[in-house]
Design an enzyme around this catalytic site. Structure first.
Site, PDB file in Angstrom:
ATOM      1  N   ARG A  60       0.840  -1.210   0.000  1.00 63.88           N
ATOM      2  CA  ARG A  60       0.000   0.000   0.000  1.00 63.88           C
ATOM      3  C   ARG A  60       0.871   1.256   0.000  1.00 63.88           C
ATOM      4  NH1 ARG A  60      -5.252   1.448   1.093  1.00 63.88           N
ATOM      5  NH2 ARG A  60      -5.610   3.430   2.156  1.00 63.88           N
ATOM      6  N   HIS A  64       0.809   4.121  -2.904  1.00 63.86           N
ATOM      7  CA  HIS A  64       0.472   5.506  -2.569  1.00 63.86           C
ATOM      8  C   HIS A  64       1.642   6.453  -2.841  1.00 63.86           C
ATOM      9  CE1 HIS A  64      -3.354   5.017   0.077  1.00 63.86           C
ATOM     10  NE2 HIS A  64      -3.353   4.204  -0.953  1.00 63.86           N
ATOM     11  N   ASP A  65       2.854   5.950  -2.790  1.00 62.71           N
ATOM     12  CA  ASP A  65       3.998   6.776  -3.143  1.00 62.71           C
ATOM     13  C   ASP A  65       4.016   7.061  -4.637  1.00 62.71           C
ATOM     14  OD1 ASP A  65       6.503   8.141  -2.775  1.00 62.71           O
ATOM     15  OD2 ASP A  65       7.515   6.367  -3.566  1.00 62.71           O
ATOM     16  N   GLY A  70       5.092  10.549  -8.619  1.00 63.98           N
ATOM     17  CA  GLY A  70       5.940   9.451  -9.060  1.00 63.98           C
ATOM     18  C   GLY A  70       6.557   8.724  -7.883  1.00 63.98           C
ATOM     19  N   ASP A  72       8.968   8.450  -5.686  1.00 64.51           N
ATOM     20  CA  ASP A  72      10.083   9.289  -5.224  1.00 64.51           C
ATOM     21  C   ASP A  72      10.248   9.266  -3.705  1.00 64.51           C
ATOM     22  OD1 ASP A  72       7.840  10.701  -4.444  1.00 64.51           O
ATOM     23  OD2 ASP A  72       8.588  12.648  -5.125  1.00 64.51           O
ATOM     24  N   ASN A  92      -3.937   8.188   4.228  1.00 71.66           N
ATOM     25  CA  ASN A  92      -2.759   7.489   4.753  1.00 71.66           C
ATOM     26  C   ASN A  92      -2.659   7.410   6.265  1.00 71.66           C
ATOM     27  OD1 ASN A  92      -1.797   7.052   2.144  1.00 71.66           O
ATOM     28  ND2 ASN A  92      -0.513   8.885   2.129  1.00 71.66           N
ATOM     29  N   PRO A 160      -6.764   7.194  -5.878  1.00 64.67           N
ATOM     30  CA  PRO A 160      -8.029   6.502  -6.173  1.00 64.67           C
ATOM     31  C   PRO A 160      -8.754   6.145  -4.882  1.00 64.67           C
ATOM     32  CG  PRO A 160      -6.213   5.551  -7.432  1.00 64.67           C
ATOM     33  CD  PRO A 160      -5.599   6.497  -6.448  1.00 64.67           C
ATOM     34  N   HIS A 190      -5.587  -6.108  -3.246  1.00 59.77           N
ATOM     35  CA  HIS A 190      -6.566  -6.208  -2.164  1.00 59.77           C
ATOM     36  C   HIS A 190      -6.657  -7.622  -1.610  1.00 59.77           C
ATOM     37  CE1 HIS A 190      -8.967  -2.408  -3.604  1.00 59.77           C
ATOM     38  NE2 HIS A 190      -7.776  -2.130  -3.112  1.00 59.77           N
ATOM     39  N   THR A 191      -5.916  -8.532  -2.199  1.00 54.09           N
ATOM     40  CA  THR A 191      -5.906  -9.903  -1.679  1.00 54.09           C
ATOM     41  C   THR A 191      -5.235 -10.000  -0.315  1.00 54.09           C
ATOM     42  OG1 THR A 191      -5.395 -12.199  -2.263  1.00 54.09           O
ATOM     43  CG2 THR A 191      -3.705 -10.586  -2.735  1.00 54.09           C
TER      44      THR A 191
END
Length: 316
Positions: A60, A64-65, A70, A72, A92, A160, A190-191
């Site tokens: 995750r 999210h990074d 990008g 980074d 977050n 998203p 999501h698994t």
């Protein structure tokens, strides 16, 4: 409240930071830090052995990074002064964890090759290793990312959301150079992991004026979620897909059964193309593993940043 102009300016800055990972390659540290991957791998193995939730946390975190400025390592920066960093953003603050793994890996790599390996590369490599340890596929990680010098909590508003429909998902991914195939493959993350009830509670109570429960959700599944998430319960968590820390294709099987937690999960059934991919991945673990690995390479190659931090939490 930010003006529309300010918000648009922020989005332009974020998306203009994305560029193809042409500067990345698989042998980037072969001469300058040949032990980097093995050092990181050993740190991740130790962390996962002690805490089976680490793979979901790193996956995750990496996602999210990469979706903001990008890949980074901006998600690793701590808030400072009046600036709230990405990790303090709404998407977050209560869900990202396992930062200690990257801190430990960075410290170990710095001891071997000071000032050479970026925090962004460490996060990408650690995520791959963690996915493998949870039963997922492996892939070659292109390297050579640089670390960014900016991190703003407000930027997490562009991530998203669990309530997105397929058009919103496709647009969000396309802005990062990712395809509809990548949407479906990366949704398979999501698994593993857990979700707070607040991310799907709108589907199990007071869905709309006609239905108390989202009619796209399997009724008995919705009732079981009501038991896990009672009213005024303080936002507990539930497994995304049992067992919570095992990487496999069960997620897609559950989506086909109306047992996806999020509206964005069910949205994958709303177009012929995405439904076809969900069915394909549900019936073929190998097809999913192959697609997931390819999409992870593609996502992790969205580059940004300009330095190599000595400490992943602060700008040099």
């Amino acid at each position: 409240m930010e003006s529309i102009v300010a918000i648009l300016s922020s989005l332009i800055l974020i998306f203009s930071a994305f560029s193809p990972g042409s500067s990345l390659n698989f042998t980037y540290y072969d001469k300058t830090c040949p032990r980097a991957e093995s050092i990181i791998s050993n740190i991740v193995k130790s962390a996962v052995s002690a805490n089976r939730t680490v793979p979901a946390g790193l996956l995750r975190m990496h996602f999210h990074d990469c979706f903001i400025r990008g890949c980074d390592a901006s998600v690793l920066l701590d808030s400072k002064g009046n600036n709230k960093a990405e990790k303090a953003g709404i998407a977050n603050v209560n869900s990202l964890h396992a930062f200690f793994v990257i801190d430990s890996a960075k410290k170990a790599v710095e001891a071997s090759c000071p000032g050479v390996v970026s925090c962004a590369d460490i996060l990408a490599l650690a995520t791959r290793d963690a996915v493998v340890l949870s039963g997922g596929p492996t892939w070659d990680v292109p390297k050579g990312r640089k670390d960014g010098r900016a991190s703003k909590a407000s930027d997490t508003n562009t991530l998203p959301a669990p309530f997105f429909n397929i058009s919103q998902l496709q647009q969000s991914f396309a802005q990062r150079g990712l395809s509809i195939e990548d949407v479906v493959a990366l949704s398979g993350s999501h698994t593993i992991g857990v979700s707070h009830c607040s991310s799907f509670e709108n589907r199990i109570r007071k869905f709309n004026a006609t239905h108390d429960i989202d009619p796209s959700m399997q009724p008995s599944f919705a009732q079981s979620l009501r038991g896990i998430c009672p009213i005024n319960s303080g936002n507990p968590v539930t497994q995304m897909v049992p067992p919570a820390n095992t990487f496999n294709n069960t997620y897609y099987k559950l989506v086909l059964q109306g047992k996806g937690l999020f509206s964005s999960d069910h949205a994958l059934l709303s177009t012929p193309k995405t439904k076809e991919l969900v069915s394909k991945f549900a019936s073929s673990p190998e097809a999913f593993r192959k697609a997931f690995a390819a999409s992870m390479i593609k996502m992790s190659s969205i580059v940004g940043g300009e330095e190599i931090r000595r400490n992943c939490r602060v700008i040099n």
